[in-house]
Design an enzyme around this catalytic site. Structure first.
Site, PDB file in Angstrom:
ATOM      1  N   ARG A   1      36.586 -32.200 -47.777  1.00  0.00           N
ATOM      2  CA  ARG A   1      35.988 -33.274 -46.980  1.00  0.00           C
ATOM      3  C   ARG A   1      34.585 -33.658 -47.438  1.00  0.00           C
ATOM      4  O   ARG A   1      34.055 -34.664 -47.006  1.00  0.00           O
ATOM      5  CB  ARG A   1      35.976 -32.900 -45.491  1.00  0.00           C
ATOM      6  CG  ARG A   1      35.188 -31.678 -45.205  1.00  0.00           C
ATOM      7  CD  ARG A   1      35.618 -30.904 -43.987  1.00  0.00           C
ATOM      8  NE  ARG A   1      34.754 -29.743 -43.860  1.00  0.00           N
ATOM      9  CZ  ARG A   1      34.911 -28.641 -44.572  1.00  0.00           C
ATOM     10  NH1 ARG A   1      35.908 -28.532 -45.424  1.00  0.00           N
ATOM     11  NH2 ARG A   1      34.086 -27.631 -44.431  1.00  0.00           N
ATOM     12  N   GLN A   2      33.973 -32.864 -48.316  1.00  0.00           N
ATOM     13  CA  GLN A   2      32.640 -33.201 -48.835  1.00  0.00           C
ATOM     14  C   GLN A   2      32.858 -33.899 -50.175  1.00  0.00           C
ATOM     15  O   GLN A   2      32.784 -33.296 -51.237  1.00  0.00           O
ATOM     16  CB  GLN A   2      31.801 -31.922 -48.927  1.00  0.00           C
ATOM     17  CG  GLN A   2      31.618 -31.302 -47.546  1.00  0.00           C
ATOM     18  CD  GLN A   2      30.909 -29.964 -47.543  1.00  0.00           C
ATOM     19  OE1 GLN A   2      30.193 -29.627 -48.466  1.00  0.00           O
ATOM     20  NE2 GLN A   2      31.100 -29.191 -46.470  1.00  0.00           N
TER      21      GLN A   2
ATOM     22  N   ASP B   1      25.371 -27.830 -38.519  1.00  0.00           N
ATOM     23  CA  ASP B   1      26.549 -27.290 -37.856  1.00  0.00           C
ATOM     24  C   ASP B   1      26.196 -26.244 -36.804  1.00  0.00           C
ATOM     25  O   ASP B   1      27.049 -25.479 -36.389  1.00  0.00           O
ATOM     26  CB  ASP B   1      27.521 -26.681 -38.879  1.00  0.00           C
ATOM     27  CG  ASP B   1      26.889 -25.540 -39.671  1.00  0.00           C
ATOM     28  OD1 ASP B   1      25.717 -25.214 -39.404  1.00  0.00           O
ATOM     29  OD2 ASP B   1      27.567 -24.975 -40.547  1.00  0.00           O
TER      30      ASP B   1
ATOM     31  N   CYS C   1      32.663  -3.939 -21.620  1.00  0.00           N
ATOM     32  CA  CYS C   1      33.757  -3.040 -21.231  1.00  0.00           C
ATOM     33  C   CYS C   1      35.120  -3.652 -21.538  1.00  0.00           C
ATOM     34  O   CYS C   1      36.081  -2.939 -21.835  1.00  0.00           O
ATOM     35  CB  CYS C   1      33.651  -2.667 -19.752  1.00  0.00           C
ATOM     36  SG  CYS C   1      33.987  -4.018 -18.606  1.00  0.00           S
TER      37      CYS C   1
END
Length: 1036
Positions: free
Chosen positions: A491-492, A552, A608
């Protein structure tokens, strides 16, 4: 297929599409958005796209990055100088050589993704063309096509069996449209893409209808008509593994039909939404023209979509009649277009008031193109292409109109010469916004923080807009400390495989210069944080006109925002998660800032719960991730740091015998005594950890809390959400058990610098090593197990060590020294940093196996490796379509900032391409806080006081009182209280100089102080004020 098309693809990488294997190293972030089924469908699909202008090339880029099987690029135009400002894949040499656009674009598209076959076609596509070749495609996209051709091609696609999905797109100046037709019956497997959460049940009534209540008043997020499936219910067990349609009663309750004949509900149980496929019906463009289904993105102007629909259809008619678009600034053409718009409006089923301003603006700029609008609409349209191919997510029904009229409305009074072409790359932009505003963009000095997916898209937009040109004293400064990884390439889009492991910022800057060589780029490799304030100081910010964040994480945004507020700079922020995107526009003195609002903090899993009582698979994954950090990162780091501080084991032993408390000595000696020395001992250590984690832990819990244990109120201890564990008996033949042993042993070997061979990793070698392992018999311990969910995890270094444990540690260290077991090499460990994107390092393997075993121990459905990797690695799902859209919307607002637009013009946006929805809203107006009748301030205000070396705190208070006519009552610097009258000794400070109180570094010119003021009436609380900036030297 089109007989005129030819294809090229990298032979070495063509196998993935054929074998249907998904290259996770490339597509990992996108897999979390689309899922494997959709990805595999895309890898079998072919798309035809016509028109390679600004909008067409955006769609092309996004769908090739996404990873379809084949794409045919169709275009018959020749490169012109104006294309340089709209098409980021056309270069100046293409214009000089008069290449066809498709020939220039094709090789640059092909290198985006080696898994995609890219072909080209220059054959005529007109009213007389034989359309039969389109049957070879699953989706056809037309841009820059006349309406008549769009209707003809759409009609052909709609009539096929199965239908060819059709998408028509157009961008004319400052208006754009998208039209979708996916056939009479288009089935969608997953309308939203949202993950179905498993929720716990508090109660189910025995009634007609039965009412289900969520535990802890959790919101179920259901809608009436949806279905849920039940599991693990005690008492009303017949509901288990059955589906029921729900009627929502409240955010945390719903009814499911009659439960009156079922056994009464006892306790426990979960439910989960069942996703059911939905079918959507589409009409052809011809049918839709008069009564369009339109998505409304901006509810502040609800009539706009239909007004743009009518105006753009009128433009289509104008083109049909005159074989051209309206001439720039031609009054006669505008009158003709207005008349045509009235005619179109008369044909609409739902009439709308014709917007004359819109008609005039569109008439003037129809020959232009606003590149950021192409990016925003291109992102939206390309997601529709992926929906057409996969049936994943809800498709657009059936029109989207988007405009940027707020950009051009203030420009109507400018002379027509402002908008005329000048035969350069900015002609298409100039037609829309005029020469003066173009010059303002060229002169901008921008600081962009982050150069990942959004950053790459923003640099592309800067290059097309001519933002930051050197010849105009403009500049684009960008910084990013990260290196390029393979997963970024999906995507870059400025990065290629040969850029892997190179810096993002410098690589992206060079790529942006290829699009527009006139940019003035300055690429840095720094974080923007308090540690770099000497670089990004006030002088730096004063040179910049505005700041853009492409980050981000929230904390980095908050810091950059604080620097922008302090330096009175506009900030354009954006972010994405999967198909969701948002933009926020922050303008000095007009809007609130990013820090003006706070998202609720992420809900932490109680200690816990993680340690003893996991309820869902997210708990077991986090537990496994914590085990990785503890065993392979934290403990080795602590061990190595300890021996850096204490160089000699003999010296440590001597001090321990003297009773000295050396932080971490007990843990360090314990690690040293158990340190493996060879591969077989690493396997042995892994086996003993298996016993501890997955057998002894369960036995101890059941010893401390037997299954029939009851609480003080008589209810069972082991009831939902607590799950009783079942001890796991080790079985090497179980692949999950083997995976844990192997991955854990590998990591222990790396931490302890122990070599191993490929043969050591074999089943036979591991089995042989395990045969020598003696597992001690389990003996239950009488120890307290934490059940309080408010208790935090204790600090291991601060735990109290008993005298017996100290004696054992001293004895162990003494024995190791006497047997010469302590060597320099053994006093060093290599801590591991969790790396999620390296599939060969065993990190995700360990977390996956450990999490799955713990899940099995607690009867929780385990997560697969891909899901485990996402949760453990905190991976943000991402896809190029969303990134392109969000960056385009930000760049539109950038133009408004450069133009000095009024508050009403700015728009924030939230969108979800999956649903799809887009909501444009006005920004939040800045709030003012009143101090006195005539004195108020906002976050953007700052008061200033100038002093000198002998300027005292008393002088400062007097100066504030005299200058601003309010009485200071408290002065604070950061977290240090300089003056609080009620505190002992503070009155003496009034005589101290400001230099003595603040103690600034030599280069600091000022400090920002927080000052409170006396209330108007006695008894009221002190009033806050704006920051008071105190300068250590007199005003110039």
């Amino acid at each position: 297929m089109d007989p005129g098309a030819h294809f090229q693809q990298s032979d070495t990488l063509s196998m993935a599409a054929d074998s249907m294997e998904i290259d996770d190293s490339l597509y990992s972030r996108q897999r979390y958005v689309l899922g494997d089924s959709a990805m595999q469908q895309m890898a079998q699909s072919s798309v035809f796209i016509s028109g390679l202008g600004g909008l067409g090339v955006e769609i092309t880029k996004n769908i090739v990055l996404a990873g379809i099987k084949a794409l045919t690029l169709h275009d018959s135009k020749v490169c012109e100088v104006g294309d340089l400002g709209t098409n980021f894949f056309i270069r100046e040499e293409d214009v000089y050589a008069k290449r066809r656009r498709v020939e220039a674009v094709y090789p640059r598209v092909a290198e985006l993704n080696p898994y995609v076959k890219v072909g080209v076609s220059t054959c005529p596509l007109d009213e007389n063309a034989d359309l039969s070749f389109l049957r070879g495609y699953q989706c056809v996209v037309l841009t820059e096509a006349h309406l008549s051709l769009q209707k003809r091609v759409n009609g052909f696609c709609h009539s096929q069996n199965p239908p060819v999905r059709f998408i028509g797109c157009e961008l004319l100046g400052i208006c754009a449209r998208v039209f979708c037709d996916f056939g009479e019956k288009f089935e969608v497997s997953d309308p939203t893409g949202e993950e179905s959460k498993e929720l716990f049940i508090q109660n189910i009534t025995q009634a007609n209808p039965g009412v289900v209540t969520c535990m802890d008043a959790r919101s179920h997020g259901l809608q009436t008509g949806q279905s849920v499936i039940f599991r693990e219910i005690n008492g009303m067990h017949t509901l288990n593994n059955t589906q029921h349609q729900v009627t929502v009663l409240s955010p945390h309750s719903f009814s499911i039909g009659s439960t009156s004949t079922l056994p009464p509900y006892a306790h426990g149980g979960t439910f989960r939404l069942v996703k059911t496929p939905q079918t959507y019906k589409f009409e052809t463009m011809e049918k839709q023209l008069a009564d369009p289904q339109i998505l409304t993105p901006d509810f502040s102007k609800p009539d706009a979509p239909l007004q743009i629909h009518a105006t753009m259809l009128a433009l289509d008619s104008f083109q049909e009649q005159h074989s051209r678009l309206p001439n720039i600034g031609c009054t006669q053409d505008t009158e003709v277009l207005l008349g045509l718009t009235e005619e179109v409006n008369a044909t609409l089923k739902n009439k709308v008031c014709v917007n004359q301003d819109l008609v005039q603006c569109l008439s003037r700029c129809a020959r232009g193109c606003l590149p950021p609008l192409a990016a925003a609409v291109g992102g939206f349209a390309s997601q529709e292409v992926l929906k057409a191919l996969t049936g994943k997510f809800t498709p657009l029904q059936q029109w989207l109109y988007l405009d940027a009229i707020e950009v051009v409305q203030p420009l109507r009074s400018l002379p027509v010469e402002e908008f005329m072409p000048r035969c350069d790359r900015y002609d298409a932009l100039r037609v829309c916004i005029g020469e003066s505003l173009c010059q303002e963009l060229h002169k901008l000095r921008i600081f962009m923080v982050g150069c990942g997916a959004i950053g790459c898209e923003m640099l592309k937009n800067f290059a097309l807009l001519g933002v930051g040109l050197g010849k105009c004293s403009g500049e684009v400064c960008t910084t990013d400390p990260d290196l390029i990884e393979k997963s970024n390439l999906n995507r870059q889009f400025l990065f290629r495989p040969h850029h892997i492991q190179q810096p993002k910022s410098t690589t992206a800057a060079l790529a942006a210069l290829e699009i527009n060589p006139s940019l003035q780029m300055d690429a840095h490799l720094n974080k923007v944080c308090p540690a770099t304030e000497e670089i990004y100081n006030d002088a730096f910010f004063s040179r910049m006109h505005l700041v853009i964040t492409a980050l981000d994480n929230v904390e980095a945004r908050r810091y950059v925002d604080s620097r922008c507020v302090s330096n009175q700079k506009a900030l354009l922020d954006s972010g994405t998660m999967g198909t969701k995107g948002h933009t926020e526009i922050i303008v000095p003195n007009l809007t609130e800032s990013y820090n003006s609002h706070r998202d609720p903090p992420e809900e932490e899993i109680p200690f816990c719960t993680l340690k003893s009582f996991p309820a869902v698979v997210e708990h077991t994954i986090q537990w496994a991730r914590d085990k990785f950090e503890s065993s392979f990162s934290h403990k080795p780091s602590m061990f190595s740091m300890f021996w850096q501080n204490y160089h000699s084991a003999e010296h440590v032993l001597q001090r321990m015998k003297l009773g000295e408390n050396l932080d971490g000595s007990f843990q360090v000696v314990k690690l040293l005594s158990r340190r493996p020395l060879n591969w077989d001992q690493c396997v042995s250590l892994a086996r003993l950890k298996f016993e501890k984690y997955f057998r002894r832990k369960a036995l101890q819990l059941l010893h401390s809390f037997p299954l029939d244990t009851r609480l003080k109120d008589g209810t069972l201890f082991w009831q939902s959400p607590k799950r009783p564990p079942s001890p796991i008996e080790f079985d090497l033949s179980d692949p999950l058990h083997f995976s844990f042993i192997l991955s854990a042993a590998r990591l222990y070997a790396e931490v302890h610098n122990i070599p191993y061979t490929q043969k050591d990793l074999s089943f036979e070698a591991v089995s042989a090593a395990l045969s020598a392992v003696k597992v001690p018999e389990y003996l239950p311990a009488e120890k307290r197990i934490e059940t309080d969910e408010t208790v935090k995890k204790p600090d291991q270094l601060k735990l109290t060590v008993s005298s017996e444990e100290e004696r054992v540690a001293i004895t162990q260290l003494e024995d190791m020294i006497n047997t010469h077991s302590v060597t320099t090499e053994r006093l060093h460990m290599t801590p591991l940093i969790f790396e999620k994107d390296n599939d060969s390092n065993g990190h995700v393997d360990f977390v996956t196996a450990a999490s799955a075993l713990r899940a099995c121990m607690y009867a929780i459905d385990p997560a697969d490796r891909l899901t485990t990797k996402r949760i453990a690695g905190k991976i943000i799902p991402a896809i190029a379509t969303t990134t392109a859209a969000v960056a385009g919307l930000v760049a539109v607002e950038l133009i408004k900032v450069a133009a000095g637009c009024r508050f009403e013009a700015f728009k924030n946006c939230f969108f979800n391409l999956a649903i799809p929805v887009m909501v444009l809203t006005e920004t939040a107006p800045v709030k003012r806080t009143r101090i006195r009748e005539n004195i108020s301030f906002s976050i953007w205000d700052r008061w200033t006081i100038h002093g000198h070396d002998d300027f005292t705190l008393s002088d400062f208070i007097s100066a504030v009182r005299e200058k601003y006519e309010v009485e200071p009552t408290m002065v604070v610097h950061g977290v240090k209280m300089l003056y609080v009258p009620v505190m002992p000794g503070h009155s003496k400070r009034l005589k101290f100089t400001m230099l003595k109180l603040v103690k600034p570094s030599t280069e600091r010119r000022y400090v920002d102080l927080t000052v409170s003021f006396a209330p108007e009436e006695d008894g009221d609380e002190d009033l806050p004020g704006p920051p008071v900036r105190y300068y250590f030297s007199p005003a110039p």
